[in-house]
Design an enzyme around this catalytic site. Structure first.
Site, short mmCIF file in Angstrom:
data_model
loop_
_atom_site.label_atom_id
_atom_site.label_comp_id
_atom_site.label_asym_id
_atom_site.label_seq_id
_atom_site.Cartn_x
_atom_site.Cartn_y
_atom_site.Cartn_z
N CYS A 67 -1.51 9.60 17.92
CA CYS A 67 -0.10 10.18 17.93
C CYS A 67 0.57 8.57 16.54
O CYS A 67 0.42 8.04 16.57
CB CYS A 67 1.04 9.53 19.22
SG CYS A 67 0.30 10.58 20.56
N ARG A 104 -4.10 11.35 13.03
CA ARG A 104 -3.47 9.98 14.13
C ARG A 104 -3.35 11.42 14.92
O ARG A 104 -2.97 10.54 16.53
CB ARG A 104 -1.92 9.03 14.29
CG ARG A 104 -2.62 8.36 12.75
CD ARG A 104 -1.13 7.52 12.94
NE ARG A 104 -0.79 6.87 14.13
CZ ARG A 104 -1.47 5.40 13.92
NH1 ARG A 104 -2.25 4.89 12.88
NH2 ARG A 104 -1.49 4.49 15.21
N TRP A 149 -1.22 13.04 20.02
CA TRP A 149 -2.71 13.27 20.33
C TRP A 149 -3.00 12.73 21.97
O TRP A 149 -2.93 11.82 22.39
CB TRP A 149 -3.63 12.21 20.08
CG TRP A 149 -5.36 12.27 20.47
CD1 TRP A 149 -6.33 12.95 19.81
CD2 TRP A 149 -6.19 11.37 21.26
NE1 TRP A 149 -7.10 12.82 19.98
CE2 TRP A 149 -7.39 12.02 21.15
CE3 TRP A 149 -5.36 10.98 22.14
CZ2 TRP A 149 -8.12 11.67 22.33
CZ3 TRP A 149 -6.86 9.84 23.36
CH2 TRP A 149 -7.99 10.81 23.36
N ASN A 192 4.02 5.95 21.42
CA ASN A 192 2.72 6.02 20.92
C ASN A 192 2.02 4.72 21.50
O ASN A 192 2.70 3.98 21.38
CB ASN A 192 2.93 6.00 18.66
CG ASN A 192 0.53 5.42 18.71
OD1 ASN A 192 -0.17 5.46 19.54
ND2 ASN A 192 0.57 4.78 18.13
N GLY A 193 1.09 5.37 22.37
CA GLY A 193 0.27 4.64 23.27
C GLY A 193 0.18 4.75 24.56
O GLY A 193 -0.10 6.30 25.42
N GLU A 203 -25.37 7.27 12.79
CA GLU A 203 -24.13 7.70 12.25
C GLU A 203 -24.59 8.81 11.38
O GLU A 203 -23.17 9.26 11.56
CB GLU A 203 -24.33 6.74 10.68
CG GLU A 203 -22.94 6.61 10.17
CD GLU A 203 -22.18 7.12 10.65
OE1 GLU A 203 -21.19 6.36 11.05
OE2 GLU A 203 -20.52 7.29 9.83
N LYS A 259 -21.67 12.14 12.37
CA LYS A 259 -20.96 12.81 11.72
C LYS A 259 -21.29 14.31 11.78
O LYS A 259 -20.15 15.12 12.31
CB LYS A 259 -21.82 12.93 9.86
CG LYS A 259 -21.13 11.19 9.08
CD LYS A 259 -19.64 10.86 9.16
CE LYS A 259 -18.95 10.25 10.38
NZ LYS A 259 -19.56 9.13 10.23
N HIS A 314 -40.78 8.74 24.82
CA HIS A 314 -40.46 8.71 26.19
C HIS A 314 -39.97 9.50 26.64
O HIS A 314 -38.79 9.05 27.62
CB HIS A 314 -39.52 7.56 26.04
CG HIS A 314 -41.26 6.29 25.66
ND1 HIS A 314 -41.78 5.84 26.17
CD2 HIS A 314 -40.60 5.33 24.20
CE1 HIS A 314 -42.84 4.58 25.21
NE2 HIS A 314 -42.26 4.44 24.01
N LYS A 342 -7.91 9.66 14.16
CA LYS A 342 -8.27 8.40 13.85
C LYS A 342 -8.47 7.01 13.49
O LYS A 342 -9.26 6.58 14.12
CB LYS A 342 -7.58 8.67 12.35
CG LYS A 342 -8.09 7.61 10.99
CD LYS A 342 -9.38 8.10 10.47
CE LYS A 342 -9.74 7.04 9.18
NZ LYS A 342 -11.37 7.39 9.35
O1 M6R Z 1 -11.15 2.12 13.00
P1 M6R Z 1 -12.32 2.17 13.35
O2 M6R Z 1 -13.85 1.48 13.02
O3 M6R Z 1 -12.53 0.73 14.86
O4 M6R Z 1 -12.50 2.80 14.83
C1 M6R Z 1 -13.92 2.99 15.28
C2 M6R Z 1 -13.95 4.39 15.59
O5 M6R Z 1 -12.91 5.08 16.49
C3 M6R Z 1 -14.58 5.12 14.77
O6 M6R Z 1 -15.44 4.31 14.03
C4 M6R Z 1 -14.77 6.83 14.85
O7 M6R Z 1 -15.82 6.99 15.29
C5 M6R Z 1 -15.20 8.07 13.29
N1 M6R Z 1 -14.34 9.25 13.91
C6 M6R Z 1 -16.89 7.90 13.71
O8 M6R Z 1 -16.06 9.13 11.82
#
Ligand code: M6R
Length: 603
Positions: free
Chosen positions: A2, A27, A74, A100-101, A478, A482, A501, A598
Site C-alpha cells: 500500500c 507498493r 495491496w 498502510n499496515g 534466485e 525471478k 532424492h 515491493k
Molecule cells: O526489501 P527486502 O529485501 O526485505 O524484501 C525481501 C523480499 O520481499 C524481496 O526480496 C522479494 O522476494 C522480491 N520480490 C524478489 O524479487
C-alpha cells in the site's frame, strides 16, 4: 504494501496526489482511491485496478482542489473491490482516511463499534480506524486521531482528512513508513520520498509512534501524548531521473542494466587496497569479540544471505546461520554469546525481517542492517547500517539490490577475514576480483541478444528446474524466483545433489533445467548431475564460465570467469535477463507482477 500520497498547497492537489501515487505503485496495485475537498465538500473516488484507471475517472470529474490524500492498495483484509478500496469514511461521512499496515485487533474494535450502532461497509481492517476517528471526534481532528490510534494494535501509517478541517491533513504512524516533503507554502505526503522528488528534496521522516498536522504553511510533529517534537528536514540524495524509466520499457530492465554502475557504487569508499581489506567506517567492529553470526532476511535478500554465509564461513571460519525471517520469528531465539546479527533488506521495511531482528536485538552483541533505503525502519533499529547505494529499486523483482548486497557482503567477509588472520596478499587478490566485477557485469549484459534467442525457445515451457551446487545453489534459487515472480512459470530452485532424492522424478522433455555452473569446486559433480538430467531427456540451458566445456547442454550462456565466491553476481545477471526476456515474450506485467508488492510490510 500500500502506498499513501497527499498534497496541500496552492496547486492542483488531485494531479499532484495522483502523480505521487504513481511513483509508489510498486507498493500495491489492486485498487486505488483519492479524497479531496472540492467546493467545500469532502469528495472521494475509488477504482479497482491501477492508479491509471483512477486517474482517468478523476479526469472526467474535473474536480478542483488544493488538498487531497490518495492510496494504492495491496489487499490484506478483503478482496480487491470498490468497497474495500481506500479512502474509508466514518459513520458521519465527514472524515476520510487512507492506511498502510495491518490492524491486529480490528475484530475486537469492530465488535465494540458495532455495539455502538456503527455499521461497516467493507471487509477491511482499515475501516475500524476511520470509524474510531469518527467516534472520537469532538471538533479537534488531531485529538480524535490521537485517541483512535491509541486503541490500535499492529502497524499503521494513516493520512486523515475531515470536511470541517479543509486546511489540514493529520498523519499518524506506527512501524510503517510515512514522510512529508516541504515546499514553498505547499506540502507533499508519501510512503516513499522518491515519489515526490520531482517537487521537493526537503523531507521530514515520521518515526514510529508520531503524529503530525500538515498544513500548507508547515508541519507540526507530536508524540503519542501530543507533546510537540522537533524534527530535522533532510535533503533527499535523489534526482527525478533516478525514479523514472528513462529509455527502458520497464524499470526491471533499467535496473538490470544499472548493475554495472550499482555494483561499482556499492564498493565505493569500502576498498582498502594497501591492506587487502575493506573499510566500514560506519561499523564499530574493533571492540567486538564476534564468535558467530546469524543472518536474517526474506526472498531475494535471503538468497544473498545464503551466499554470504558460505563466504563468511570459508574466509573467517566463523559459524554462520542464515534464517528465513518469517520462520525464525516463531522459533525460540536461542542466541549464544558474542553473536553478530546481520539483517539484510533492500527496503528496510520487511515486517518479518524486522520482527526477527527485534527478537534478537537485545541478545546479540551487535546488529548490522544491510539496506538500500536511507531512514527505513530497519536502519533505525540496528546498531549500525551499511547502505547499498544502488539508487531506488522500483521494479517489484529485486535485481540490482541483490548484486549490491553480494558486493557489500563479500567486502564485509573480507574485512572480518583480515581481522581473523587472512594474509594481506590473499586479501588483495580477493579485492582485485571484487573490483573487476563492474566490467564483468557489463560483459554479461552484452549477452542480452543471445539470451533473448534462448528465451524464444523456452518461453513455451510451464515448468523449469534451476540447479546449482555450493555458491551456485543460492544463484539457482534466485534465478528460479525471478522466473516465478515475473513470468508466472513454475520454477524449482534446487541443490543439484538433491535431485536424485526425489525431484528427478519430474525431469522429462517438457521440463527444462537451467544449470548454474560457475562454481569450479563442484563443477565435476554438477556435470554428473546434468548427465542424470540428460539421461531422462531433459533439456539443459547451461550458464558457465568462458573457456569451460559443457557438451550435455542444449544451450549455453558463457560468462566471464571469476572466483567461486563472486560467481553468483554474474550468474544472476544472466538469470535476471533470461527471466525478463521470457516474461516479456509472454506479455507479463513485468514491473508489477500479480499478487505482489515491493515492500512487504505485513506478515
Ligand atoms: O526489501 P527486502 O529485501 O526485505 O524484501 C525481501 C523480499 O520481499 C524481496 O526480496 C522479494 O522476494 C522480491 N520480490 C524478489 O524479487
Amino acid at each position: 504494501m500500500c502506498g499513501i500520497s497527499g498534497y496541500i498547497g496552492h496547486r492542483d492537489a488531485i494531479d499532484i496526489a495522483i502523480t505521487i501515487l504513481q511513483g509508489q505503485e510498486y507498493r500495491g496495485y489492486d485498487s486505488a482511491g483519492l479524497a479531496a475537498i472540492v467546493d467545500g465538500k469532502l469528495c472521494k473516488k475509488k477504482e479497482v485496478g491501477k492508479v491509471a484507471v483512477l486517474k482517468e475517472s478523476l479526469e472526467l470529474e474535473k474536480w478542483q482542489s488544493q488538498i487531497s490524500i490518495a492510496h494504492t492498495r495491496w489487499a490484506t483484509h478483503g478482496k480487491p473491490s470498490l468497497a474495500n478500496a481506500h479512502p474509508h469514511h466514518d459513520h458521519t461521512h465527514q472524515c476520510l482516511l487512507v492506511h498502510n499496515g495491518i490492524i491486529e485487533n480490528y475484530e475486537v474494535l469492530q465488535k465494540e463499534l458495532i455495539s455502538l450502532g456503527i455499521s461497516f461497509n467493507s471487509q477491511t481492517d482499515t475501516e475500524v480506524i476511520s470509524q474510531l476517528v469518527g467516534v472520537c471526534y469532538q471538533g479537534n481532528l488531531l485529538e480524535a486521531v490521537q485517541k483512535a490510534v491509541s486503541r490500535l494494535e499492529g502497524a499503521f501509517a494513516i493520512a486523515v482528512m475531515h470536511a470541517a478541517h479543509p486546511d489540514e491533513i493529520i498523519l499518524a504512524t506506527k512501524e510503517s513508513p510515512l514522510c512529508v516533503g516541504r515546499g514553498q507554502q505547499e506540502m507533499f505526503i508519501a510512503s516513499d520520498p522518491g515519489a515526490f522528488v520531482r517537487y521537493t528534496r526537503g523531507v521530514v521522516y515520521l518515526h514510529s509512534c508520531e503524529l503530525a498536522r500538515v498544513t500548507k504553511q508547515g508541519l507540526e510533529v507530536f508524540c503519542t501524548q501530543l507533546k510537540p517534537k522537533q524534527k530535522t528536514i533532510q535533503t533527499l540524495g535523489l534526482e527525478a531521473s533516478d525514479v523514472s524509466k528513462g529509455q527502458y520499457p520497464h524499470y526491471m530492465l533499467k535496473e538490470i542494466y544499472e548493475q554495472e554502475r550499482s555494483v561499482k557504487h556499492a564498493m565505493l569508499s569500502h576498498c582498502d587496497d594497501a591492506q587487502g581489506s575493506a573499510l566500514f567506517e560506519e561499523l564499530d567492529l574493533d571492540h567486538l569479540n564476534i564468535e558467530r553470526s546469524i543472518i536474517l532476511a526474506c526472498g531475494t535478500s535471503y538468497h544473498a544471505g545464503l551466499v554470504a554465509a558460505q563466504m563468511l564461513e570459508e574466509w573467517t571460519r566463523l559459524p554462520v546461520r542464515v534464517e528465513v525471517a518469517s520462520e525464525f520469528r516463531y522459533r525460540p531465539s536461542i542466541v549464544e554469546p558474542n553473536t553478530l546479527v546481520i539483517a539484510i533488506s533492500q527496503s528496510g521495511e520487511t515486517a518479518d525481517t524486522l520482527a526477527a531482528l527485534r527478537a534478537l536485538k537485545h541478545k546479540c552483541c551487535y546488529s548490522i542492517g544491510l539496506c538500500n533505503v536511507q531512514n527505513s525502519t530497519l536502519t533505525r533499529e540496528v546498531d549500525a547500517s551499511v547502505f547499498l547505494r544502488a539508487g531506488p529499486e522500483i521494479g517489484v523483482a529485486s535485481t540490482k539490490a541483490f548484486t549490491s548486497q553480494l558486493v557489500l557482503l563479500s567486502l564485509f567477509a573480507l574485512k572480518l577475514a583480515r581481522l581473523r588472520g587472512m594474509s594481506v596478499q590473499e586479501g588483495q587478490s580477493i579485492l582485485r576480483d571484487i573490483q573487476g566485477l563492474p566490467e564483468q557485469v557489463k560483459q554479461v549484459l552484452l549477452q542480452r541478444s543471445h539470451i533473448q534467442d534462448i528465451a524464444k525457445r523456452y518461453a513455451c515451457y510451464h515448468n523449469f528446474f534451476y540447479l546449482g551446487r555450493r555458491y551456485m545453489f543460492p544463484a539457482a534459487l534466485e534465478g528460479a524466483l525471478k522466473l516465478k515472480e515475473i513470468a508466472y512459470i513454475n520454477a524449482n530452485g534446487y541443490a543439484a545433489g538433491e535431485m536424485k532424492h526425489g525431484p528427478i522424478a519430474l525431469i522429462h522433455p517438457d521440463c527444462p533445467t537451467v544449470a548454474c555452473m560457475q562454481d569450479l569446486v563442484t563443477l565435476p559433480k554438477m556435470m554428473s548431475n546434468l548427465s542424470e538430467v540428460k539421461a531422462r531427456d531433459g533439456k539443459i540451458i547451461a550458464i558457465i564460465s568462458e573457456g569451460m566445456k559443457v557438451e550435455l547442454a542444449d544451450d549455453v550462456i558463457y560468462i566471464p570467469q571469476v572466483r567461486d565466491e563472486l560467481a553468483p553476481i554474474l550468474t544472476t545477471v544472466a538469470t535476471q535477463l533470461l527471466a525478463y526476456e521470457i516474461a516479456s515474450l509472454k506479455g507479463c506485467e513485468i514491473d508489477q507482477p500479480r499478487n505482489l508488492a515491493k515492500s512487504v510490510t505485513v506478515e
